[in-house]
Write a protein that holds these residues in place. Sequence first.
Motif, PDB file in Angstrom:
ATOM      1  N   VAL A 200      31.718  40.176  44.162  1.00  0.00           N
ATOM      2  CA  VAL A 200      32.681  39.269  43.535  1.00  0.00           C
ATOM      3  C   VAL A 200      33.236  39.839  42.231  1.00  0.00           C
ATOM      4  CG1 VAL A 200      32.019  37.122  44.679  1.00  0.00           C
ATOM      5  CG2 VAL A 200      30.792  37.832  42.650  1.00  0.00           C
ATOM      6  N   TRP A 201      33.184  41.175  42.095  1.00  0.00           N
ATOM      7  CA  TRP A 201      33.943  41.818  41.021  1.00  0.00           C
ATOM      8  C   TRP A 201      35.437  41.579  41.328  1.00  0.00           C
ATOM      9  CZ3 TRP A 201      32.583  46.246  37.537  1.00  0.00           C
ATOM     10  CH2 TRP A 201      31.205  46.347  37.323  1.00  0.00           C
ATOM     11  N   GLU A 202      36.236  41.489  40.299  1.00  0.00           N
ATOM     12  CA  GLU A 202      37.671  41.250  40.537  1.00  0.00           C
ATOM     13  C   GLU A 202      38.294  42.355  41.390  1.00  0.00           C
ATOM     14  OE1 GLU A 202      39.587  40.525  36.810  1.00  0.00           O
ATOM     15  OE2 GLU A 202      38.930  38.431  36.759  1.00  0.00           O
ATOM     16  N   HIS A 203      37.800  43.598  41.258  1.00  0.00           N
ATOM     17  CA  HIS A 203      38.419  44.683  42.030  1.00  0.00           C
ATOM     18  C   HIS A 203      38.252  44.455  43.539  1.00  0.00           C
ATOM     19  CE1 HIS A 203      34.367  46.974  41.603  1.00  0.00           C
ATOM     20  NE2 HIS A 203      34.462  46.635  42.868  1.00  0.00           N
ATOM     21  N   ALA A 204      37.273  43.624  43.918  1.00  0.00           N
ATOM     22  CA  ALA A 204      37.019  43.383  45.343  1.00  0.00           C
ATOM     23  C   ALA A 204      38.087  42.487  45.975  1.00  0.00           C
ATOM     24  CB  ALA A 204      35.635  42.755  45.534  1.00  0.00           C
ATOM     25  N   TYR A 205      38.693  41.598  45.174  1.00  0.00           N
ATOM     26  CA  TYR A 205      39.607  40.624  45.796  1.00  0.00           C
ATOM     27  C   TYR A 205      40.983  40.523  45.155  1.00  0.00           C
ATOM     28  CZ  TYR A 205      37.813  37.594  42.026  1.00  0.00           C
ATOM     29  OH  TYR A 205      37.460  37.082  40.803  1.00  0.00           O
ATOM     30  N   TYR A 206      41.178  41.083  43.982  1.00  0.00           N
ATOM     31  CA  TYR A 206      42.487  40.941  43.338  1.00  0.00           C
ATOM     32  C   TYR A 206      43.640  41.528  44.153  1.00  0.00           C
ATOM     33  CZ  TYR A 206      42.653  38.297  39.058  1.00  0.00           C
ATOM     34  OH  TYR A 206      42.724  37.261  38.181  1.00  0.00           O
ATOM     35  N   PRO A 207      43.472  42.679  44.818  1.00  0.00           N
ATOM     36  CA  PRO A 207      44.621  43.211  45.579  1.00  0.00           C
ATOM     37  C   PRO A 207      45.113  42.245  46.657  1.00  0.00           C
ATOM     38  CG  PRO A 207      42.944  44.900  45.306  1.00  0.00           C
ATOM     39  CD  PRO A 207      42.333  43.604  44.841  1.00  0.00           C
ATOM     40  N   ASP A 208      44.210  41.470  47.257  1.00  0.00           N
ATOM     41  CA  ASP A 208      44.599  40.564  48.346  1.00  0.00           C
ATOM     42  C   ASP A 208      44.702  39.104  47.913  1.00  0.00           C
ATOM     43  OD1 ASP A 208      44.714  42.556  50.323  1.00  0.00           O
ATOM     44  OD2 ASP A 208      42.553  42.440  50.651  1.00  0.00           O
ATOM     45  N   TYR A 209      43.871  38.692  46.983  1.00  0.00           N
ATOM     46  CA  TYR A 209      43.774  37.263  46.657  1.00  0.00           C
ATOM     47  C   TYR A 209      44.135  36.948  45.212  1.00  0.00           C
ATOM     48  CZ  TYR A 209      41.244  37.050  51.099  1.00  0.00           C
ATOM     49  OH  TYR A 209      40.906  37.140  52.422  1.00  0.00           O
ATOM     50  N   GLU A 210      44.449  37.958  44.426  1.00  0.00           N
ATOM     51  CA  GLU A 210      44.706  37.777  42.989  1.00  0.00           C
ATOM     52  C   GLU A 210      43.547  36.964  42.392  1.00  0.00           C
ATOM     53  OE1 GLU A 210      48.767  36.324  43.142  1.00  0.00           O
ATOM     54  OE2 GLU A 210      49.484  38.404  43.029  1.00  0.00           O
ATOM     55  N   ASN A 211      43.852  35.843  41.727  1.00  0.00           N
ATOM     56  CA  ASN A 211      42.777  35.113  41.050  1.00  0.00           C
ATOM     57  C   ASN A 211      42.091  34.071  41.946  1.00  0.00           C
ATOM     58  OD1 ASN A 211      45.110  33.540  41.159  1.00  0.00           O
ATOM     59  ND2 ASN A 211      44.475  32.315  39.392  1.00  0.00           N
ATOM     60  N   ARG A 212      42.416  34.061  43.237  1.00  0.00           N
ATOM     61  CA  ARG A 212      41.894  33.018  44.125  1.00  0.00           C
ATOM     62  C   ARG A 212      40.563  33.446  44.758  1.00  0.00           C
ATOM     63  NH1 ARG A 212      47.039  34.003  45.378  1.00  0.00           N
ATOM     64  NH2 ARG A 212      46.532  34.731  47.464  1.00  0.00           N
ATOM     65  N   ARG A 213      39.541  33.521  43.933  1.00  0.00           N
ATOM     66  CA  ARG A 213      38.237  34.005  44.405  1.00  0.00           C
ATOM     67  C   ARG A 213      37.682  33.122  45.519  1.00  0.00           C
ATOM     68  NH1 ARG A 213      33.021  34.561  40.551  1.00  0.00           N
ATOM     69  NH2 ARG A 213      34.290  36.076  39.402  1.00  0.00           N
ATOM     70  N   ALA A 214      37.879  31.826  45.416  1.00  0.00           N
ATOM     71  CA  ALA A 214      37.315  30.915  46.422  1.00  0.00           C
ATOM     72  C   ALA A 214      37.868  31.218  47.815  1.00  0.00           C
ATOM     73  CB  ALA A 214      37.606  29.468  46.038  1.00  0.00           C
ATOM     74  N   GLU A 215      39.138  31.610  47.887  1.00  0.00           N
ATOM     75  CA  GLU A 215      39.730  31.963  49.193  1.00  0.00           C
ATOM     76  C   GLU A 215      39.056  33.208  49.770  1.00  0.00           C
ATOM     77  OE1 GLU A 215      43.964  32.367  49.690  1.00  0.00           O
ATOM     78  OE2 GLU A 215      44.315  30.654  48.363  1.00  0.00           O
ATOM     79  N   TYR A 216      38.807  34.168  48.896  1.00  0.00           N
ATOM     80  CA  TYR A 216      38.125  35.408  49.302  1.00  0.00           C
ATOM     81  C   TYR A 216      36.705  35.103  49.792  1.00  0.00           C
ATOM     82  CZ  TYR A 216      35.340  39.640  48.087  1.00  0.00           C
ATOM     83  OH  TYR A 216      34.468  40.691  48.071  1.00  0.00           O
TER      84      TYR A 216
END
Length: 246
Positions: A200-216
């Motif tokens: 759940v580092w930002e680099h894991a989901y920002y390219p696809d989900y930006e700030n929407r961690r819950a979606e990831y």
Amino acid sequence: MNTKTELNMGRRAFCAAVAATGLAGCVTASKPGAAGALNEIKQAPLPYDPSSLAPHISVHALELHYGKHHAGYVRKANAELLGTPYIRMTPEEIIRRTAGKPGLEPVFNNVAQCWNHAFFWKSMRPAGGGQPSGVLMRGIQRDFGSFDALKLVFRQRAVSVFGSGWTWLVSDGGYLKVVNTSNAGNPLAGGLVPLLCLDVWEHAYYPDYENRRAEYVGAFLDYLVNWDFARANYLSEADAAEFPAG
Ligand code: MN3
């Protein structure tokens, strides 16, 4: 799989993966402290095609994550290990010996991030998700009440990680728990046995989900998580500890 794979992902996880794939035997890595054995950390290939997790994780995100972030940790870890006694230890032993030790943060952080990422790739698969079966499902029902309850706990924990970190399903003496670790933290350092993890580092989901961690996190649980990998790790732990799993 080969010895390089084992060094990268850890013996327990490796043996579990071998068991899961039905391959005979478990390649023996250099033993900790074995004379002349230098355990340079290698980056094993991704266990699936980089395009096969789309649309939940894009090729771009995966290639950036694996090819830049993970590769960078491998490069830095080997630079940190060079000329130290740790070069002769397994990654698991290095993690246990350096966790929380002042002055050893660069060794711990980079080696643990290598281990965490290798484990994370195995925690997903194309067309994953669904439900676990067998002993793992029985353990989940025993310790969380239901599979849906586990998913809810995992989702809440992953969303609540403050800053950078990881969410893990672990075995604590046979009992299942969901725990978070900060930055490069790894449950092995606390005597827990990792069964699967989510970066759940930002680099894991920002390219696809930006700030929407819950979606990831939701996509991981619904479409990507590899329950067979977690179950194999749990069975491996049960064999080692002889606890009555499930
Ligand atoms: Mn990462």
